[in-house]
Motif scaffolding. Structure first.
Motif, PDB file in Angstrom:
ATOM      1  N   LEU A 260       4.259 -74.408 -46.096  1.00 59.53           N
ATOM      2  CA  LEU A 260       5.204 -73.653 -46.908  1.00 59.53           C
ATOM      3  C   LEU A 260       4.799 -73.682 -48.377  1.00 59.53           C
ATOM      4  O   LEU A 260       4.375 -74.714 -48.889  1.00 59.53           O
ATOM      5  CB  LEU A 260       6.589 -74.277 -46.743  1.00 59.53           C
ATOM      6  N   LEU A 261       4.923 -72.537 -49.065  1.00 58.45           N
ATOM      7  CA  LEU A 261       4.750 -72.489 -50.511  1.00 58.45           C
ATOM      8  C   LEU A 261       6.134 -72.607 -51.132  1.00 58.45           C
ATOM      9  O   LEU A 261       7.021 -71.801 -50.856  1.00 58.45           O
ATOM     10  CB  LEU A 261       4.102 -71.184 -50.963  1.00 58.45           C
ATOM     11  N   VAL A 262       6.325 -73.629 -51.949  1.00 54.28           N
ATOM     12  CA  VAL A 262       7.633 -73.915 -52.521  1.00 54.28           C
ATOM     13  C   VAL A 262       7.512 -73.975 -54.039  1.00 54.28           C
ATOM     14  O   VAL A 262       6.620 -74.630 -54.570  1.00 54.28           O
ATOM     15  CB  VAL A 262       8.202 -75.253 -51.979  1.00 54.28           C
ATOM     16  N   SER A 263       8.380 -73.266 -54.716  1.00 57.10           N
ATOM     17  CA  SER A 263       8.429 -73.407 -56.173  1.00 57.10           C
ATOM     18  C   SER A 263       9.640 -74.283 -56.513  1.00 57.10           C
ATOM     19  O   SER A 263      10.613 -74.317 -55.764  1.00 57.10           O
ATOM     20  CB  SER A 263       8.555 -72.045 -56.859  1.00 57.10           C
ATOM     21  N   PRO A 264       9.540 -75.025 -57.610  1.00 58.12           N
ATOM     22  CA  PRO A 264       8.468 -74.978 -58.612  1.00 58.12           C
ATOM     23  C   PRO A 264       7.309 -75.944 -58.355  1.00 58.12           C
ATOM     24  O   PRO A 264       6.471 -76.134 -59.237  1.00 58.12           O
ATOM     25  CB  PRO A 264       9.214 -75.385 -59.891  1.00 58.12           C
ATOM     26  N   SER A 265       7.211 -76.517 -57.161  1.00 57.27           N
ATOM     27  CA  SER A 265       6.220 -77.577 -56.944  1.00 57.27           C
ATOM     28  C   SER A 265       4.818 -77.073 -56.619  1.00 57.27           C
ATOM     29  O   SER A 265       3.839 -77.493 -57.238  1.00 57.27           O
ATOM     30  CB  SER A 265       6.707 -78.518 -55.834  1.00 57.27           C
ATOM     31  N   SER A 266       4.686 -76.152 -55.652  1.00 62.73           N
ATOM     32  CA  SER A 266       3.343 -75.821 -55.158  1.00 62.73           C
ATOM     33  C   SER A 266       2.999 -74.336 -55.151  1.00 62.73           C
ATOM     34  O   SER A 266       1.837 -73.974 -54.968  1.00 62.73           O
ATOM     35  CB  SER A 266       3.195 -76.358 -53.723  1.00 62.73           C
ATOM     36  N   MET A 267       3.973 -73.467 -55.350  1.00 63.49           N
ATOM     37  CA  MET A 267       3.746 -72.040 -55.145  1.00 63.49           C
ATOM     38  C   MET A 267       2.782 -71.439 -56.166  1.00 63.49           C
ATOM     39  O   MET A 267       1.831 -70.728 -55.810  1.00 63.49           O
ATOM     40  CB  MET A 267       5.072 -71.276 -55.162  1.00 63.49           C
ATOM     41  N   ARG A 268       3.014 -71.702 -57.450  1.00 58.89           N
ATOM     42  CA  ARG A 268       2.140 -71.139 -58.477  1.00 58.89           C
ATOM     43  C   ARG A 268       0.690 -71.576 -58.243  1.00 58.89           C
ATOM     44  O   ARG A 268      -0.232 -70.747 -58.264  1.00 58.89           O
ATOM     45  CB  ARG A 268       2.601 -71.571 -59.869  1.00 58.89           C
ATOM     46  N   GLU A 269       0.512 -72.847 -57.988  1.00 59.12           N
ATOM     47  CA  GLU A 269      -0.839 -73.394 -57.775  1.00 59.12           C
ATOM     48  C   GLU A 269      -1.533 -72.712 -56.602  1.00 59.12           C
ATOM     49  O   GLU A 269      -2.722 -72.381 -56.665  1.00 59.12           O
ATOM     50  CB  GLU A 269      -0.727 -74.900 -57.538  1.00 59.12           C
ATOM     51  N   LYS A 270      -0.774 -72.474 -55.518  1.00 60.54           N
ATOM     52  CA  LYS A 270      -1.363 -71.867 -54.325  1.00 60.54           C
ATOM     53  C   LYS A 270      -1.734 -70.400 -54.569  1.00 60.54           C
ATOM     54  O   LYS A 270      -2.826 -69.947 -54.177  1.00 60.54           O
ATOM     55  CB  LYS A 270      -0.384 -71.964 -53.151  1.00 60.54           C
ATOM     56  N   PHE A 271      -0.846 -69.639 -55.236  1.00 56.88           N
ATOM     57  CA  PHE A 271      -1.161 -68.239 -55.520  1.00 56.88           C
ATOM     58  C   PHE A 271      -2.380 -68.124 -56.440  1.00 56.88           C
ATOM     59  O   PHE A 271      -3.226 -67.237 -56.266  1.00 56.88           O
ATOM     60  CB  PHE A 271       0.046 -67.526 -56.127  1.00 56.88           C
ATOM     61  N   ILE A 272      -2.481 -69.010 -57.404  1.00 58.53           N
ATOM     62  CA  ILE A 272      -3.647 -69.012 -58.294  1.00 58.53           C
ATOM     63  C   ILE A 272      -4.916 -69.281 -57.491  1.00 58.53           C
ATOM     64  O   ILE A 272      -5.944 -68.615 -57.674  1.00 58.53           O
ATOM     65  CB  ILE A 272      -3.465 -70.054 -59.417  1.00 58.53           C
ATOM     66  N   PHE A 273      -4.833 -70.240 -56.581  1.00 53.84           N
ATOM     67  CA  PHE A 273      -5.985 -70.545 -55.719  1.00 53.84           C
ATOM     68  C   PHE A 273      -6.384 -69.321 -54.897  1.00 53.84           C
ATOM     69  O   PHE A 273      -7.579 -68.987 -54.787  1.00 53.84           O
ATOM     70  CB  PHE A 273      -5.657 -71.717 -54.793  1.00 53.84           C
ATOM     71  N   LEU A 274      -5.393 -68.642 -54.306  1.00 60.07           N
ATOM     72  CA  LEU A 274      -5.684 -67.495 -53.438  1.00 60.07           C
ATOM     73  C   LEU A 274      -6.322 -66.344 -54.219  1.00 60.07           C
ATOM     74  O   LEU A 274      -7.252 -65.685 -53.722  1.00 60.07           O
ATOM     75  CB  LEU A 274      -4.384 -67.024 -52.774  1.00 60.07           C
ATOM     76  N   ILE A 275      -5.859 -66.095 -55.438  1.00 66.48           N
ATOM     77  CA  ILE A 275      -6.447 -65.030 -56.261  1.00 66.48           C
ATOM     78  C   ILE A 275      -7.865 -65.411 -56.687  1.00 66.48           C
ATOM     79  O   ILE A 275      -8.792 -64.590 -56.633  1.00 66.48           O
ATOM     80  CB  ILE A 275      -5.559 -64.748 -57.494  1.00 66.48           C
ATOM     81  N   LYS A 276      -8.037 -66.674 -57.101  1.00 63.79           N
ATOM     82  CA  LYS A 276      -9.367 -67.133 -57.520  1.00 63.79           C
ATOM     83  C   LYS A 276     -10.366 -67.079 -56.372  1.00 63.79           C
ATOM     84  O   LYS A 276     -11.552 -66.811 -56.586  1.00 63.79           O
ATOM     85  CB  LYS A 276      -9.276 -68.549 -58.093  1.00 63.79           C
TER      86      LYS A 276
ATOM     87  N   PHE B 204       2.570 -60.819 -49.502  1.00 61.04           N
ATOM     88  CA  PHE B 204       1.329 -61.134 -50.224  1.00 61.04           C
ATOM     89  C   PHE B 204       0.200 -61.227 -49.198  1.00 61.04           C
ATOM     90  O   PHE B 204       0.230 -62.083 -48.314  1.00 61.04           O
ATOM     91  CB  PHE B 204       1.488 -62.451 -50.998  1.00 61.04           C
ATOM     92  N   TRP B 205      -0.781 -60.330 -49.337  1.00 57.61           N
ATOM     93  CA  TRP B 205      -1.890 -60.239 -48.377  1.00 57.61           C
ATOM     94  C   TRP B 205      -3.207 -60.446 -49.119  1.00 57.61           C
ATOM     95  O   TRP B 205      -3.498 -59.754 -50.098  1.00 57.61           O
ATOM     96  CB  TRP B 205      -1.866 -58.869 -47.701  1.00 57.61           C
ATOM     97  N   PHE B 206      -3.994 -61.410 -48.642  1.00 62.13           N
ATOM     98  CA  PHE B 206      -5.285 -61.731 -49.257  1.00 62.13           C
ATOM     99  C   PHE B 206      -6.370 -61.579 -48.189  1.00 62.13           C
ATOM    100  O   PHE B 206      -6.297 -62.179 -47.116  1.00 62.13           O
ATOM    101  CB  PHE B 206      -5.287 -63.171 -49.793  1.00 62.13           C
ATOM    102  N   SER B 207      -7.398 -60.784 -48.497  1.00 64.45           N
ATOM    103  CA  SER B 207      -8.437 -60.449 -47.529  1.00 64.45           C
ATOM    104  C   SER B 207      -9.198 -61.668 -47.024  1.00 64.45           C
ATOM    105  O   SER B 207      -9.474 -61.802 -45.844  1.00 64.45           O
ATOM    106  CB  SER B 207      -9.420 -59.463 -48.163  1.00 64.45           C
ATOM    107  N   ASN B 208      -9.581 -62.562 -47.958  1.00 61.30           N
ATOM    108  CA  ASN B 208     -10.305 -63.787 -47.596  1.00 61.30           C
ATOM    109  C   ASN B 208     -11.539 -63.490 -46.749  1.00 61.30           C
ATOM    110  O   ASN B 208     -11.799 -64.135 -45.732  1.00 61.30           O
ATOM    111  CB  ASN B 208      -9.359 -64.750 -46.858  1.00 61.30           C
ATOM    112  N   ASN B 209     -12.285 -62.458 -47.160  1.00 60.35           N
ATOM    113  CA  ASN B 209     -13.536 -62.085 -46.485  1.00 60.35           C
ATOM    114  C   ASN B 209     -13.339 -61.849 -44.990  1.00 60.35           C
ATOM    115  O   ASN B 209     -14.130 -62.281 -44.157  1.00 60.35           O
ATOM    116  CB  ASN B 209     -14.606 -63.164 -46.701  1.00 60.35           C
ATOM    117  N   GLY B 210     -12.255 -61.134 -44.658  1.00 56.59           N
ATOM    118  CA  GLY B 210     -12.010 -60.784 -43.259  1.00 56.59           C
ATOM    119  C   GLY B 210     -11.132 -61.758 -42.511  1.00 56.59           C
ATOM    120  O   GLY B 210     -10.665 -61.452 -41.415  1.00 56.59           O
TER     121      GLY B 210
END
Length: 694
Positions: free
Chosen positions: A516-532, A609-615
């Motif tokens: 689970l992605l939960v704010s304010p603890s882990s959600m921002r960090e996870k979305f940043i990771f996924l975009i990066k 929120f959909w991230f391709s992640n190289n297929g």
């Protein structure tokens, strides 16, 4: 790439651009007349809340001497100046449309808004009798003189201001009369037999203020009304709550609501365009408002009341929005006569279910889930978060019934859900009286999650069933808001939810979660990771793409990353209904970013929120937008969708929105929006999704 202020759109101006889309949508020829009225009403209601909260906040900053610039480079005063200019342009557009087009079209369709001065003698007699019997006893004229100070004008009330001459001393006096629109319909229907019109499909109305104004002298026996005019005030209605100092949060919110009902400072004064100068001058002095916050209106004041006309029983004049079917996987629930007799718990043990409201009925899915849990003897506990709940909530009834049946029921009721605080306070009290454990969340944070957990004893052990959604547990809004929800028994996510509920009830300091992605603890960090990760994949020549659907995109850190992702070659499609502070399609900044806004019959509310992640795509749904408040100042939950079939369904849904050229507005590089040129493809996302069910 240099990041500077001119790459961010001001949040407030972006919101105004959104409300402009709402207004312009209602002006489109394709919509039926009462749907046009509805959009007009929504536009005005949106503006009321905008002034009560956003403009009020900016005015308070100016009065406190704050000059700090927002991320887009504007001071509070500069924002207010731009807001007033843009809003006055939009309200003028709305009034011009109502006066020159909408009223004519209403009349053409058999809905006639009559003026008192145009009534026949028979019609006038009926209206005067109605005034005497049903309105006059409710009116209270308040005079202003040395013994009677200027009366308090309540928030969003419609008022009559008049100058009255006392015949005995020839002295003029100012009088204010509050129009009782909460007890009387704003638009009074004149019976067809009075009009002497046999066509029952026609409707005749007169506004309550027009009727009162033309009977004003009956209020002042022995006096003469020199002139009168109508006005309306908007007050600061943001709830100031000092949680840290509150011993009892429920009591603190109740006390703050009492202050809101009285209202804070006036942030807008709406007056008729022909209001006499002497009345206007007295109003300005008495209310203490600057001239730039005075709105001169050439149409009705308080146009949100137009919504009353949509109740007219003419199905040919509005779209039937009460659609939806039972989800295919839930069709054969609890039907003993059916060979496929099954329970919702049996089904969920075999397969996860993705719900899409209003196309999938809320009543036969989420409400069924909670109702069955309340009555099932094997269910031991129910835990749920409630943010906005309908006043006749089936879910609330089920929770109280579950407690009476001896189950452990824990409900988090968010008392600070703006403009729903009073409703939530009443529910909290009823739930507690029924034996439900009611908690109010974490101090300093709103709880905005949409989560429910059912604990069931099966074959000697406990199994957890849950629902995680993008929308509230509200049966009314579920008919008009598009939202997604996941029903599942995934043990890892269920474990995360147990930890989150314990955190919400104050018995845990948990900050890390398995899935689970939960704010304010882990959600921002996870979305940043996924975009990066998408940026890294693009730089390595791998497939890189992001598709995100939400209500608002405001967070500067996320926007900067999206610009970097675009610059790295990541293809980005954003489906954002409301505020978007990012500029798309700008050379050397956001050439790979496309932004669309869907404004249609239903309010697009789902967050995906959909991230391709190289297929190897990763997909998430939940309660959070990409805004600072959602990522840092609220308790939010976003869940991964790991089932391959469900991920495919979500991707297909996103493509339906992206291909839309009917309800969709495309955002241009300067931050403005325009509609697509309709072509033969005619992709209509909301209508296509309805037709796909049939």
């Amino acid at each position: 790439m240099k990041i500077q202020a001119d790459i961010f759109i001001n949040r407030e101006l972006s919101w105004i651009e959104f409300n402009k889309r709402v207004l312009l949508t209602g002006m489109e020829k394709e919509y039926k007349i009462l749907d046009k009225v509805k959009f007009c009403s929504i536009f005005s209601n949106n503006l009321d809340e905008f002034f009560m909260v956003r403009v009020a906040s900016l005015k308070a900053q100016v009065e406190a001497g704050i000059t700090k610039k927002s991320v887009d480079g504007l001071t509070p005063q500069e924002q207010l100046t731009k807001i007033n200019k843009e809003v006055k342009n939009l309200t003028a557009l709305q009034e011009n449309y109502i006066n020159n087009e909408l009223n004519y079209e209403l009349k053409e369709k058999g809905i006639i808004l009559k003026k008192y001065n145009d009534l026949s003698e028979n019609e006038r007699n009926w209206c005067d009798n109605y005034f005497t019997s049903s309105i006059f006893p409710l009116l209270t004229p308040l005079v202003v003189d040395p013994a009677h100070p200027f009366p308090f004008i309540s928030n969003l009330s419609l008022n009559l201001a008049a100058l009255i001459r006392d015949g005995e001393n020839s002295k003029n006096q100012f009088v204010r009369v509050k129009i009782p629109t909460k007890n009387i319909s704003r638009f009074i229907q004149i019976p067809n037999e009075i009009i002497k019109h046999g066509d029952e499909s026609k409707y005749f109305f007169i506004s309550v203020e027009d009727l009162i104004g033309n009977n004003i002298n009956t209020l002042f026996n022995g006096m003469e009304c020199i002139n009168y005019s109508f006005f309306r005030v908007t007050r600061d209605a943001d709830l100031e709550l000092k949680e840290l100092e509150a011993d009892d949060l429920l009591l603190a919110v109740e006390q703050s609501l009492q202050k809101r009902r009285l209202g804070g400072d006036v942030v807008r004064l709406e007056v008729e365009s022909d209001m006499p100068e002497n009345i206007l001058k007295l109003l300005i002095e008495s209310i203490s408002i600057q001239k730039e916050y005075i709105y001169f209106c050439k149409s009705f004041l308080g146009l949100d009341d137009f919504n009353q006309l949509t109740r007219i029983n003419r199905d040919d004049l509005k779209e039937n929005l009460l659609i939806g079917k039972t989800h295919p996987k839930l069709k054969n629930l609890d039907l003993p006569s059916n060979k496929n007799f099954n329970s919702i718990f049996n089904i969920l043990r075999k397969k996860n279910i993705l719900l899409h409201h209003p196309y999938d009925l809320f009543r036969t899915s989420v409400e069924e889930f909670i109702n069955k849990a309340a009555d099932d003897p094997l269910v031991m506990a129910i835990k749920i978060t409630l943010y906005r709940v309908s006043k006749d909530s089936t879910i609330i009834s089920a929770l109280m019934r579950a407690a009476e049946n001896g189950k452990e029921v824990m409900t988090l009721v968010e008392l600070k859900a703006r403009f729903d605080e009073d409703n939530n306070i009443q529910w909290a009290k009823q739930l507690e009286q029924a034996g439900v454990h009611v908690v109010y969340g974490i101090i300093g944070f709103k709880t905005h999650t949409k989560i429910a957990l059912i604990v069931r004893k099966e074959k000697g052990r406990l199994r957890n069933y849950f629902h995680i959604g993008t929308g509230n547990y509200n049966s009314n809004t579920s008919k008009f808001y598009t939202d997604l929800g996941l029903l599942s028994t995934d043990p890892d996510i269920a474990s995360d939810l147990l930890g989150l509920f314990n955190y919400l009830s104050g018995f845990s300091k948990q900050k890390s979660y398995q899935k689970l992605l939960v704010s304010p603890s882990s959600m921002r960090e996870k979305f940043i990771f996924l975009i990066k990760r998408e940026i890294k994949n693009a730089e390595e020549g791998k497939k890189a793409e992001i598709i995100a659907k939400m209500n608002s995109l405001v967070d500067p850190e996320i926007i900067k990353l999206l610009y970097l992702a675009s610059d790295s070659g990541v293809k980005i499609s954003l489906i954002i209904r409301g505020i978007c502070c990012l500029y798309p399609q700008r050379k050397n900044l956001s050439e790979n970013i496309k932004v669309i806004s869907i404004i249609g019959h239903f309010l697009e509310h789902s967050r995906i929120f959909w991230f391709s992640n190289n297929g190897q795509s990763e997909v998430f749904i939940g309660s959070a937008d990409w805004m600072r408040r959602n990522l840092d100042r609220r308790i939010e939950a976003v869940t991964p969708i790991e089932d391959y079939d469900l991920k495919s369904k979500i991707y297909s849904l996103l493509q339906t929105y992206i291909k839309d050229n009917y309800f969709s507005w495309i955002m241009k590089e300067d931050g403005s929006y325009s509609k697509y040129e309709l072509d033969s493809s005619n992709n209509r996302s909301q209508i296509d999704l309805i037709e796909k069910q049939n």
